[in-house]
Enzyme design. Structure first.
Site, PDB file in Angstrom:
ATOM      1  N   CYS A 134       0.833  -1.207   0.000  1.00  0.00           N
ATOM      2  CA  CYS A 134       0.000   0.000   0.000  1.00  0.00           C
ATOM      3  C   CYS A 134       0.865   1.254   0.000  1.00  0.00           C
ATOM      4  O   CYS A 134       1.404   1.649   1.043  1.00  0.00           O
ATOM      5  CB  CYS A 134      -0.925  -0.011   1.213  1.00  0.00           C
ATOM      6  SG  CYS A 134      -1.946   1.457   1.340  1.00  0.00           S
ATOM      7  N   CYS A 137      -0.351   4.102   2.193  1.00  0.00           N
ATOM      8  CA  CYS A 137      -0.108   3.890   3.631  1.00  0.00           C
ATOM      9  C   CYS A 137       1.347   4.162   3.978  1.00  0.00           C
ATOM     10  O   CYS A 137       1.641   4.819   4.972  1.00  0.00           O
ATOM     11  CB  CYS A 137      -0.400   2.448   4.045  1.00  0.00           C
ATOM     12  SG  CYS A 137      -1.908   1.757   3.404  1.00  0.00           S
ATOM     13  N   ASP A 138       2.250   3.624   3.190  1.00  0.00           N
ATOM     14  CA  ASP A 138       3.651   3.550   3.615  1.00  0.00           C
ATOM     15  C   ASP A 138       4.619   4.392   2.788  1.00  0.00           C
ATOM     16  O   ASP A 138       5.798   4.488   3.136  1.00  0.00           O
ATOM     17  CB  ASP A 138       4.114   2.081   3.583  1.00  0.00           C
ATOM     18  CG  ASP A 138       3.298   1.216   4.533  1.00  0.00           C
ATOM     19  OD1 ASP A 138       2.941   1.731   5.612  1.00  0.00           O
ATOM     20  OD2 ASP A 138       3.004   0.059   4.205  1.00  0.00           O
TER      21      ASP A 138
END
Ligand code: NDP
Length: 313
Positions: A134, A137-138
């Protein structure tokens, strides 16, 4: 057989938020956590884009907070996987892996989606230490670093383009000699000077001491000129597709060709009265915790309205 007014299947942001809403509406609610209690967020490190946490929050911690919030409003939470469903007529029946059969007036399907991985041992070894599925997300943790994205579809192109806004360099590792992504997404990739597409490449493994420091690549696998070499990277992003966890419901609810549950536009209604879907299991587009939580809230509200209208509350 046990009976409940509301059965929630899944323990990601959608499931727990739905439970908070049904609990506060005084609806007896039973929630089964599924294979991965807490859902996909427990596999990420820090969540920085969920409103309300100005300093960010550990994914596992956030899910534990949501869980405790659901418990506070009376939700009964059990571990276990739903393995069979009969949604042919209300009340509905769901069988849990231990053989328990739950009869429910309403069901919220919040079983999520599972990111596909390549199946390499190193993906597990470096989970949360340089391997992610993701970018939203990261990606932030890879500012000015070098990353590789695996995949040649729209997701891979989107993630590579997103990461190029943060990282110093992005490799797009594509197993074929062409991209499957839509033309517009391809153009974005090819026009971006930070992205280098490695066609006919596969990742064979990763290396690094305290996290990912590089990938073992193979070029033109199975061809006479097959070549193996190492590429220095700080992070590997998998973008080879997701699988919605909708298998047991597919005989009853409508899905798209991948298996994402189709709901009435803007609502969690599946078309089966009293059966709702929320979160990633019905969202091929956004796949974000905040969206899942929002759709879980909608599903909780729908359950309340449905039970009230039927005189079942
Ligand atoms: P896709 O299934 O479209 O693409 C998966 C990609 O991963 C393909 O390039 C595939 O390669 C590759 N792949 C699969 N398995 C492996 C493997 N084991 N090793 C290496 N590569 C592998 O998935 P997406 O998630 O990209 O897209 C899913 C759907 O969502 C699509 O319909 C897409 O259009 C849509 N979408 C739309 C977006 C948008 O419009 N903004 C954004 C994101 C997704 P190969 O081609 O060789 O099979």
């Amino acid at each position: 057989m046990e009976k409940t007014k509301c059965l929630i299947i899944g323990s990601g942001p959608a499931g727990y938020t739905a439970a908070i809403y049904t609990g506060r509406a005084n609806i007896p609610t039973l929630l089964y956590e599924g294979l991965q209690p807490g859902g996909q967020l427990t596999t990420t490190t820090e969540v920085e884009n969920f409103p309300g946490y100005p300093e960010g929050v550990d994914g596992t911690q956030m899910m534990d907070d949501l869980r405790r919030q659901a418990l506070r409003f009376g939700c009964e939470i059990r571990s276990g996987m739903a393995v069979q469903a009969d949604l042919s007529a209300a009340p509905y029946h769901v069988t849990i892996e231990d053989g328990t059969v739950i009869e429910a007036d309403t069901i919220i399907i919040a079983t999520g989606a599972t990111a596909k991985y390549l199946g390499l041992e190193d993906e597990k070894k470096y989970a949360g230490m340089g391997v992610s599925a993701c970018a939203t997300c990261d990606g932030f943790f890879y500012r000015r670093k070098t990353v590789a994205v695996v995949g040649g579809g729209d997701t891979a192109c989107e993630e590579a383009t997103y990461l190029a806004g943060l990282a110093a360099k992005v490799y797009l590792v594509v197993r074929k000699n062409y991209l499957r992504a839509s033309e517009i997404m391809q153009k974005r990739v090819f026009d971006n000077p930070k992205i280098e597409v490695l066609f006919e490449h596969n990742v064979e493994g990763l290396f690094g001491t305290d996290g990912v420091e590089g990938a073992h690549l193979v070029k033109r696998l199975g061809q006479p000129d097959e070549t193996h070499y190492d590429l220095a990277i700080d992070g590997l992003f998998l973008a080879i597709g997701h699988r919605p966890n909708s298998d047991i419901f597919r005989p009853y609810v409508q899905t798209d060709e991948t298996g994402y549950i189709l709901t009435e536009a803007g609502t969690p209604r599946t078309g089966i009265p009293g059966v709702f879907a929320a979160g990633d299991v019905c969202d091929p587009h956004y796949r974000q915790a905040i969206i899942a939580a929002g759709s879980g809230a909608k599903a909780g509200l729908e359950v309340d309205r449905y039970l009230s209208a039927k005189g079942l509350k």
